[in-house]
Design an enzyme around this catalytic site. Structure first.
Site, PDB file in Angstrom:
ATOM      1  N   ASP A  61      41.473 -35.638   3.923  1.00  0.00           N
ATOM      2  CA  ASP A  61      40.402 -34.738   4.341  1.00  0.00           C
ATOM      3  C   ASP A  61      39.637 -34.186   3.130  1.00  0.00           C
ATOM      4  O   ASP A  61      40.159 -34.143   2.017  1.00  0.00           O
ATOM      5  CB  ASP A  61      40.974 -33.546   5.119  1.00  0.00           C
ATOM      6  CG  ASP A  61      41.566 -33.960   6.450  1.00  0.00           C
ATOM      7  OD1 ASP A  61      41.531 -35.169   6.762  1.00  0.00           O
ATOM      8  OD2 ASP A  61      42.070 -33.070   7.167  1.00  0.00           O
ATOM      9  N   HIS A  87      44.892 -34.545   1.464  1.00  0.00           N
ATOM     10  CA  HIS A  87      43.545 -34.134   1.030  1.00  0.00           C
ATOM     11  C   HIS A  87      43.177 -34.826  -0.276  1.00  0.00           C
ATOM     12  O   HIS A  87      44.027 -34.963  -1.165  1.00  0.00           O
ATOM     13  CB  HIS A  87      43.472 -32.611   0.836  1.00  0.00           C
ATOM     14  CG  HIS A  87      43.673 -31.840   2.110  1.00  0.00           C
ATOM     15  ND1 HIS A  87      44.919 -31.624   2.666  1.00  0.00           N
ATOM     16  CD2 HIS A  87      42.774 -31.252   2.951  1.00  0.00           C
ATOM     17  CE1 HIS A  87      44.798 -30.932   3.779  1.00  0.00           C
ATOM     18  NE2 HIS A  87      43.503 -30.694   3.990  1.00  0.00           N
TER      19      HIS A  87
END
Length: 724
Positions: free
Chosen positions: A83, A237
């Protein structure tokens, strides 16, 4: 280049449009950085119940048919999801790790970062990975209105179309995690997105690597359940700070599970679904390209303006500090102590005859007071006053003619401009020392004596006096008074020390006749004849000095419109003079001193810096309104404080009270903007080759009132009184 008549007008429209474009780009970059329109994280109110089929189901939810269907990944299938990217530092390193291990992943990208890194976005797809949407600004879809949520998703699709020519079917909502942690508002947001055709993706294993817990903790969270051979969606992430722990963990996860028969693939391949990416037509790519280009331009602009803001702040401080240091040196060292007069002593006649020349055009309000102050002098030598009426349309000439004094001579001529009036007066003058005075200026009794004294040094060709504002009662008058003391007289002390005085003001200046003859008299081809003349004298090698005790009180504009007209002429004329004498930058001697010390200083601090001022002001305003106001506010306070300290010292040097400094902060919101817009107008006029006419400032008689008050005070005290 042939100058064109008339002043340019259309550039104001262009300036306004440019300002709007600049503001829109700043707003776009602020929006992309989630600064403009940022929404707070929701408080998780229980609005809307999450269906059990979703909360207890798999991490991939299909809502396109109205009824939620959730799915889990097959055994021994891992979908690594990243992400918040793409990030120019960490995403390429992750891609390198995945390529080495022949693994593939799904990247839930933030649209604004896609727009900033289109090449990196294309690399993700080119290497066999897939892309999903993570909104345009990482906004919390559960906390924003429905229109904002739709805008976030649409803009992300536009960015993907512009960067890679695709749209995506996948969405992961920011701040979401496992299905069993869904709140009511998050479920409502997911339903809206599912209705628009998105496949909403949550996670099985949230590594919480955004907390940077270390590679070991990330690996443990990602491998939970792997001993049972379960497939899983793993949340990681690739942006938002130091991701070195994530990269190390990804390497260890793949190396641990691949030998056990696990495959690392994209979400859609893992579930046997069509590709997440959908090719878009050319018109969609064009729209997306426009967004990407605008976003990248906005990002570059913001970065450049941050640098410009810092540079401008340093330059403003230097603009205050440098003249202050030279003013201190000017106070502590007399010119005779620095450079003895050749041969020593005074000239044969310490009080030579003086001719005072007063060019006048429609000066009936002040001319009588001006002449009275010139005649009421304590100068021991002979003083003749020559008033040149330059075709006045009022009572200027009759007023001068009515003054009964053999020392006053009136010359009447058709209107030809101030330089022609001065040159005609110079032609008629009998003395070697010439004092040039504006028709709205009042001298103190000792002014002529202080003006003439420096001519004891034969190397001095001209002397600048100290101009004071007579009408300083209102706010505009106070602002001009502060500017005269700080901006003009403080600078003259600096230029005196540097031996490169650019301007002997038309209100009060003294010259040798031989010096004026040497430079061809007062020039008439620029609108700042006083600056043009002074620069020409400096280029001869003769010195131009500043006599701070030679005081003259002059009337200044009483309205913003009048101030604009006066300063526009001054600024444009100064640019003309700088261009006319530009070759001095490459010359030697006195001319080189003028060019390299003075012209470069004027170009930097009085032309370039004001031209950038609107941009820095807009950027500061943007920071105050939409960002963290600390830096711009502290910068402004530091600048005003430094300016106040400089102003207090300058006022002290001039023997003035510091009371007017209370108006200094207000000056930053009206007067300063007016001054830099004048520079913008002047620069455009010069670049377009337009010819600016002479603007007459309406006189109110402030100098005459000052003269009358001084005479009354002197009569009451029985002795000489200075003008205050």
């Amino acid at each position: 280049m042939t100058a064109r008549h008339g002043e340019p007008r259309g550039h104001w429209v262009l300036l306004i449009l440019g300002g709007l474009v600049l503001a829109m780009l700043l707003l776009l970059d602020g929006f992309a950085a989630n600064v403009v329109g940022e929404a707070p994280r929701g408080e998780d109110p229980a609005t809307g119940r999450v269906p059990a089929a979703v909360s207890s189901g798999g991490p991939v939810v299909n809502l396109s048919e109205g009824v939620p269907h959730s799915r889990r990944l097959p055994p021994k299938t891992i979908a690594l999801t990243f992400d918040d990217g793409p990030d120019p530092t960490w995403t390429p390193r992750l891609l390198d790790v995945l390529r080495r291990h022949r693994a593939h992943a799904t990247f839930f990208t933030v649209g604004a970062r896609v727009a900033r890194n289109p090449g990196l976005t294309r690399r993700i797809l080119r290497e066999g990975h897939e892309i999903g949407s993570h909104t345009y600004t990482h906004a919390d879809l559960a906390a924003v209105p429905a229109w904002r949520a739709r805008l976030e998703l649409d803009l992300t699709q536009r960015a993907l179309a512009g960067a890679a020519g695709v749209h995506t079917r996948l969405l992961r909502m920011p701040y979401s995690s496992r299905p069993d942690g869904l709140t009511g508002p998050e479920w409502q947001a997911a339903r809206r997105a599912g209705g628009d055709g998105y496949l909403v993706v949550f996670t099985d294993r949230d590594t919480e690597d955004w907390r940077r817990p270390g590679a070991d903790a990330i690996v443990r969270a990602a491998l939970a359940g792997s001993k049972r051979g379960e497939g899983a969606v793993v949340m990681l992430h690739d942006s938002g700070g130091d991701r070195s722990g994530t990269i190390a963990a990804v390497t260890r996860i793949i190396e641990r599970l691949q030998p056990q028969g696990y495959r690392f693939t994209t979400l859609t391949r893992a579930l046997g679904l069509p590709s997440a990416e959908v090719r878009v037509p050319a018109w969609e790519r064009a729209i997306g390209w426009t967004l990407v280009t605008a976003q990248r331009a906005a990002s570059a602009l913001t970065a450049a303006m941050s640098v410009l803001f810092a540079v401008a702040g340093v330059a403003y401080m230097l603009r205050l500090a440098v003249p202050l240091l030279f003013a201190h040196a000017h106070r502590n060292k007399t010119r005779t102590a620095e450079e003895p007069i050749p041969g020593g002593g005074m000239p044969p006649d310490p009080f030579p005859p003086v001719s005072v020349i007063v060019p006048a055009y429609d000066e009936e309000a002040n001319i009588a007071a001006t002449i009275a102050s010139l005649l009421d002098t304590d100068y021991p030598g002979t003083v003749e006053v020559i008033v040149v009426d330059d075709g006045s349309t009022d009572r200027t000439a009759p007023i001068v003619g009515s003054i009964a004094s053999s020392a006053v001579q009136l010359i009447r001529k058709p209107n030809g401009g101030k330089p022609s009036a001065l040159n005609e007066g110079i032609e008629a003058a009998r003395a070697e020392i010439l004092v040039l005075v504006d028709g709205d200026t009042v001298f103190q009794r000792d002014t002529i004596r202080h003006l003439v004294a420096p001519f004891a040094d034969p190397r001095i060709g001209a002397v600048s006096g100290n101009t004071k504002v007579a009408d300083r009662g209102g706010l505009l008058g106070r602002w001009q008074h502060i500017e005269y003391v700080i901006g003009f007289n403080l600078d003259r002390r600096m230029f005196d020390v540097l031996r490169c005085m650019p301007t002997v003001p038309g209100a009060i200046g003294a010259f040798r006749r031989s010096t004026l003859a040497r430079v061809g008299g007062v020039p008439g081809d620029t609108l700042a004849e006083d600056t043009d003349l002074t620069m020409a004298i400096c280029r001869t090698g003769l010195r131009v000095v500043y006599a701070e005790k030679a005081l003259a009180w002059t009337e200044t504009p009483s309205s913003l419109r009048q101030l604009w007209r006066q300063r526009y002429r001054w600024c444009y004329g100064t640019m003309q003079a700088m261009w006319k004498h530009r070759r001095s930058v490459l010359e030697r001697g006195g001319s080189g001193r003028l060019g390299r010390r003075c012209l470069l200083y004027l170009a930097a601090f009085q032309v370039l810096l004001p031209l950038f001022a609107p941009v820095t002001d807009l950027f500061a305003l943007f920071g105050v309104v939409f960002g963290d106001p600390t830096v711009p506010v502290l910068t402004w306070l530091a600048f005003v404080s430094a300016q106040a300290a400089t102003g207090a010292f300058a006022l002290w040097l001039d023997g003035e009270p510091i009371r007017p400094l209370w108006s200094l902060p207000l000056q930053q919101f009206v007067y300063r903007q007016l001054m830099y817009l004048i520079v913008v107008q002047s620069a455009v006029t010069a670049l377009l080759g337009a010819r600016l006419g002479w603007h007459t400032v309406r006189r109110t008689g402030a100098s005459a009132d000052l003269r009358d008050a001084t005479v009354r005070a002197r009569e009451q005290s029985g002795g000489p009184v200075g003008y205050t």
